[in-house]
Design a protein around this motif. Structure first.
Motif, PDB file in Angstrom:
ATOM      1  N   MET A   1      60.293  41.118  32.371  1.00 30.82           N
ATOM      2  CA  MET A   1      59.325  42.201  32.561  1.00 30.82           C
ATOM      3  C   MET A   1      59.564  43.316  31.537  1.00 30.82           C
ATOM      4  SD  MET A   1      58.378  43.990  36.197  1.00 30.82           S
ATOM      5  CE  MET A   1      59.055  45.585  35.868  1.00 30.82           C
ATOM      6  N   GLU A   2      58.485  43.896  31.095  1.00 31.59           N
ATOM      7  CA  GLU A   2      58.633  44.973  30.109  1.00 31.59           C
ATOM      8  C   GLU A   2      59.274  46.213  30.734  1.00 31.59           C
ATOM      9  OE1 GLU A   2      55.810  46.891  26.766  1.00 31.59           O
ATOM     10  OE2 GLU A   2      55.444  44.817  27.432  1.00 31.59           O
ATOM     11  N   LYS A   3      60.114  46.873  29.957  1.00 29.59           N
ATOM     12  CA  LYS A   3      60.815  48.055  30.473  1.00 29.59           C
ATOM     13  C   LYS A   3      59.822  49.181  30.805  1.00 29.59           C
ATOM     14  CE  LYS A   3      64.204  51.483  28.798  1.00 29.59           C
ATOM     15  NZ  LYS A   3      64.590  52.035  30.052  1.00 29.59           N
ATOM     16  N   ILE A   4      60.063  49.834  31.919  1.00 27.61           N
ATOM     17  CA  ILE A   4      59.234  51.007  32.248  1.00 27.61           C
ATOM     18  C   ILE A   4      59.895  52.247  31.663  1.00 27.61           C
ATOM     19  CG2 ILE A   4      58.420  52.481  34.143  1.00 27.61           C
ATOM     20  CD1 ILE A   4      58.079  49.962  35.784  1.00 27.61           C
ATOM     21  N   TRP A   5      59.130  52.971  30.851  1.00 27.69           N
ATOM     22  CA  TRP A   5      59.649  54.214  30.250  1.00 27.69           C
ATOM     23  C   TRP A   5      59.103  55.401  31.011  1.00 27.69           C
ATOM     24  CZ3 TRP A   5      63.081  54.794  26.190  1.00 27.69           C
ATOM     25  CH2 TRP A   5      63.362  53.645  25.444  1.00 27.69           C
ATOM     26  N   LYS A   6      60.043  56.245  31.459  1.00 26.09           N
ATOM     27  CA  LYS A   6      59.616  57.498  32.095  1.00 26.09           C
ATOM     28  C   LYS A   6      59.783  58.613  31.069  1.00 26.09           C
ATOM     29  CE  LYS A   6      61.782  56.012  36.351  1.00 26.09           C
ATOM     30  NZ  LYS A   6      63.089  56.240  36.929  1.00 26.09           N
ATOM     31  N   ILE A   7      59.158  59.765  31.373  1.00 28.26           N
ATOM     32  CA  ILE A   7      59.256  60.910  30.454  1.00 28.26           C
ATOM     33  C   ILE A   7      60.723  61.218  30.131  1.00 28.26           C
ATOM     34  CG2 ILE A   7      58.897  63.419  30.300  1.00 28.26           C
ATOM     35  CD1 ILE A   7      56.192  63.022  31.650  1.00 28.26           C
ATOM     36  N   ILE A   8      61.542  61.255  31.172  1.00 24.80           N
ATOM     37  CA  ILE A   8      62.945  61.638  30.951  1.00 24.80           C
ATOM     38  C   ILE A   8      63.678  60.618  30.074  1.00 24.80           C
ATOM     39  CG2 ILE A   8      63.788  60.572  33.126  1.00 24.80           C
ATOM     40  CD1 ILE A   8      65.003  63.914  31.606  1.00 24.80           C
ATOM     41  N   ASP A   9      63.289  59.340  30.192  1.00 20.99           N
ATOM     42  CA  ASP A   9      63.927  58.315  29.334  1.00 20.99           C
ATOM     43  C   ASP A   9      63.601  58.576  27.866  1.00 20.99           C
ATOM     44  OD1 ASP A   9      64.678  56.986  31.654  1.00 20.99           O
ATOM     45  OD2 ASP A   9      62.834  55.781  31.667  1.00 20.99           O
ATOM     46  N   ILE A  10      62.336  58.940  27.622  1.00 21.71           N
ATOM     47  CA  ILE A  10      61.932  59.197  26.223  1.00 21.71           C
ATOM     48  C   ILE A  10      62.655  60.431  25.693  1.00 21.71           C
ATOM     49  CG2 ILE A  10      59.997  59.794  24.686  1.00 21.71           C
ATOM     50  CD1 ILE A  10      59.520  57.067  25.571  1.00 21.71           C
ATOM     51  N   ILE A  11      62.786  61.467  26.539  1.00 20.69           N
ATOM     52  CA  ILE A  11      63.493  62.675  26.073  1.00 20.69           C
ATOM     53  C   ILE A  11      64.926  62.300  25.695  1.00 20.69           C
ATOM     54  CG2 ILE A  11      64.392  64.956  26.732  1.00 20.69           C
ATOM     55  CD1 ILE A  11      61.854  65.327  28.434  1.00 20.69           C
ATOM     56  N   ASN A  12      65.589  61.566  26.577  1.00 19.28           N
ATOM     57  CA  ASN A  12      66.996  61.225  26.310  1.00 19.28           C
ATOM     58  C   ASN A  12      67.150  60.303  25.102  1.00 19.28           C
ATOM     59  OD1 ASN A  12      68.108  62.784  28.304  1.00 19.28           O
ATOM     60  ND2 ASN A  12      67.761  61.205  29.876  1.00 19.28           N
ATOM     61  N   TRP A  13      66.251  59.341  25.005  1.00 16.70           N
ATOM     62  CA  TRP A  13      66.313  58.431  23.856  1.00 16.70           C
ATOM     63  C   TRP A  13      65.961  59.185  22.571  1.00 16.70           C
ATOM     64  CZ3 TRP A  13      62.241  57.218  20.608  1.00 16.70           C
ATOM     65  CH2 TRP A  13      62.539  56.260  19.637  1.00 16.70           C
ATOM     66  N   GLY A  14      64.872  59.955  22.620  1.00 16.22           N
ATOM     67  CA  GLY A  14      64.357  60.624  21.422  1.00 16.22           C
ATOM     68  C   GLY A  14      65.332  61.635  20.845  1.00 16.22           C
ATOM     69  N   LYS A  15      66.028  62.361  21.715  1.00 18.76           N
ATOM     70  CA  LYS A  15      66.920  63.390  21.157  1.00 18.76           C
ATOM     71  C   LYS A  15      68.081  62.740  20.392  1.00 18.76           C
ATOM     72  CE  LYS A  15      69.765  64.616  25.235  1.00 18.76           C
ATOM     73  NZ  LYS A  15      70.532  63.402  25.210  1.00 18.76           N
ATOM     74  N   ASP A  16      68.563  61.597  20.881  1.00 16.52           N
ATOM     75  CA  ASP A  16      69.628  60.901  20.150  1.00 16.52           C
ATOM     76  C   ASP A  16      69.092  60.258  18.867  1.00 16.52           C
ATOM     77  OD1 ASP A  16      71.319  61.617  22.141  1.00 16.52           O
ATOM     78  OD2 ASP A  16      71.219  59.683  23.200  1.00 16.52           O
ATOM     79  N   TYR A  17      67.883  59.699  18.985  1.00 23.67           N
ATOM     80  CA  TYR A  17      67.282  59.041  17.822  1.00 23.67           C
ATOM     81  C   TYR A  17      67.082  60.050  16.690  1.00 23.67           C
ATOM     82  CZ  TYR A  17      64.027  56.126  15.168  1.00 23.67           C
ATOM     83  OH  TYR A  17      63.412  55.398  14.191  1.00 23.67           O
ATOM     84  N   PHE A  18      66.507  61.217  17.042  1.00 21.35           N
ATOM     85  CA  PHE A  18      66.277  62.253  16.022  1.00 21.35           C
ATOM     86  C   PHE A  18      67.598  62.815  15.491  1.00 21.35           C
ATOM     87  CE2 PHE A  18      61.730  63.332  17.606  1.00 21.35           C
ATOM     88  CZ  PHE A  18      61.187  62.463  16.674  1.00 21.35           C
ATOM     89  N   ALA A  19      68.579  62.985  16.384  1.00 18.57           N
ATOM     90  CA  ALA A  19      69.876  63.503  15.926  1.00 18.57           C
ATOM     91  C   ALA A  19      70.462  62.560  14.872  1.00 18.57           C
ATOM     92  CB  ALA A  19      70.832  63.675  17.108  1.00 18.57           C
ATOM     93  N   ASN A  20      70.338  61.258  15.116  1.00 21.60           N
ATOM     94  CA  ASN A  20      70.847  60.279  14.145  1.00 21.60           C
ATOM     95  C   ASN A  20      70.096  60.300  12.834  1.00 21.60           C
ATOM     96  OD1 ASN A  20      72.976  59.127  15.495  1.00 21.60           O
ATOM     97  ND2 ASN A  20      71.618  57.816  16.719  1.00 21.60           N
TER      98      ASN A  20
END
Ligand code: GLN
Length: 284
Positions: A1-20
């Motif tokens: 099943m495809e992963k469900i992304w919630k707003i908070i997941d995107i915030i947590n993922w995005g801040k690390d992605y951008f930091a990198n």
């Protein structure tokens, strides 16, 4: 099943992605991108933090994240920025207005009140940010914004309408070759391209390369416009007219030399302590 992304997941993922990716203020960047994609403000993201995102929302977010990770300025991705409390649209045809330039406008507003109607000329108006905020806050005045770029003039006109400003006009003009404007301006203002060719080409600020080169550098020593201003301003102003120019952090001494024969100058510091604004009038 495809992963469900919630707003908070995107915030947590995005801040690390951008930091990198070496993006400054990574959390703020992902929050503003989410806000744009979901059409809500940052606070609302946190009240809806566990809401699952829809495929079309995720694809919008993905597209903006990719653009930002390549260091395209966030303001171009969001399509607008705030200037003097006004929302100003921006795209790759115009310089993104900077906070230092708000200080330039604030100084003019401090020095000139709305009681006396003024004729104001903004040279190299770009998005129209300076011209529009002056017209908005000095609403008895008449403002003309000129720019060498047709596509910048289109953005400026759009911004004037968007902000409900009517006491303003924009014209396409190349000031360096066509500066025969009549002699009755009360206020002349400009944030010209003042980065020297050498500094521009050595800059490692990747965001800069998305902005129009012609708005940033004169492809010379960064002083080309000021020399022209010194040559012609004295014939363009009323007897009590004043001019206000943004300059680079390291140009004050050169500017003094360029203007001192004919003008009295006052320098003003920006919030970082650099002499960033020059105010002047013709010597009496
Ligand atoms: N302040 C801008 C920068 O340093 C330059 C703007 C300009 O050349 N007028 O990025």
């Amino acid at each position: 099943m495809e992963k469900i992304w919630k707003i908070i997941d995107i915030i947590n993922w995005g801040k690390d992605y951008f930091a990198n990716k070496d993006i400054e203020s990574p959390r703020l960047n992902i929050e503003l991108i989410l806000g744009k994609a979901l059409n809500c403000d940052r606070v609302n993201l946190y009240t809806r933090y566990d809401l699952p995102l829809q495929p079309d929302e995720l694809s919008k977010i993905r597209e903006m994240v990719i653009r930002r990770s390549k260091h395209e300025p966030l303001q171009y991705i969001l399509g607008s920025t705030s200037f003097m409390g006004l929302e100003i649209n921006v795209n790759e045809n115009v310089l993104i207005p900077r906070p230092e330039t708000e200080e330039l406008v604030s100084l003019i507003l401090q020095n000139h009140n709305n009681k006396k109607p003024l004729k104001i000329l903004d040279i190299g108006t770009g998005s129209g940010a300076i011209a529009i905020s002056l017209a908005k806050f000095l609403d008895d005045s008449e403002v003309l914004g000129i720019d060498v770029s047709d596509s910048a003039i289109a953005v400026a006109k759009h911004n004037a309408v968007k902000n409900g400003v009517k006491n303003i006009r924009f014209e396409k003009k190349d000031f360096l070759t066509n500066c025969n404007f009549s002699g009755n301006w009360c206020v002349l203002v400009s944030n010209p391209p003042y980065i020297s060719k050498k500094e521009f080409e050595q800059s490692d600020e990747r965001e800069l390369f998305y902005e129009p080169r012609v708005a940033l550098t004169d492809d010379g020593d960064g002083l080309l416009f000021y020399r022209k201003f010194a040559e012609v301003f004295k014939d363009m102003m009323t007897s009590d007219g004043r001019f206000y120019l943004e300059i680079a952090y390291n140009q004050a001494a050169d500017i003094q030399e360029i203007f001192e024969a004919d003008y009295d100058l006052q320098f003003h510091k920006d919030f970082a302590g650099h002499l960033r604004i020059v105010e002047g009038c013709v010597k009496k």
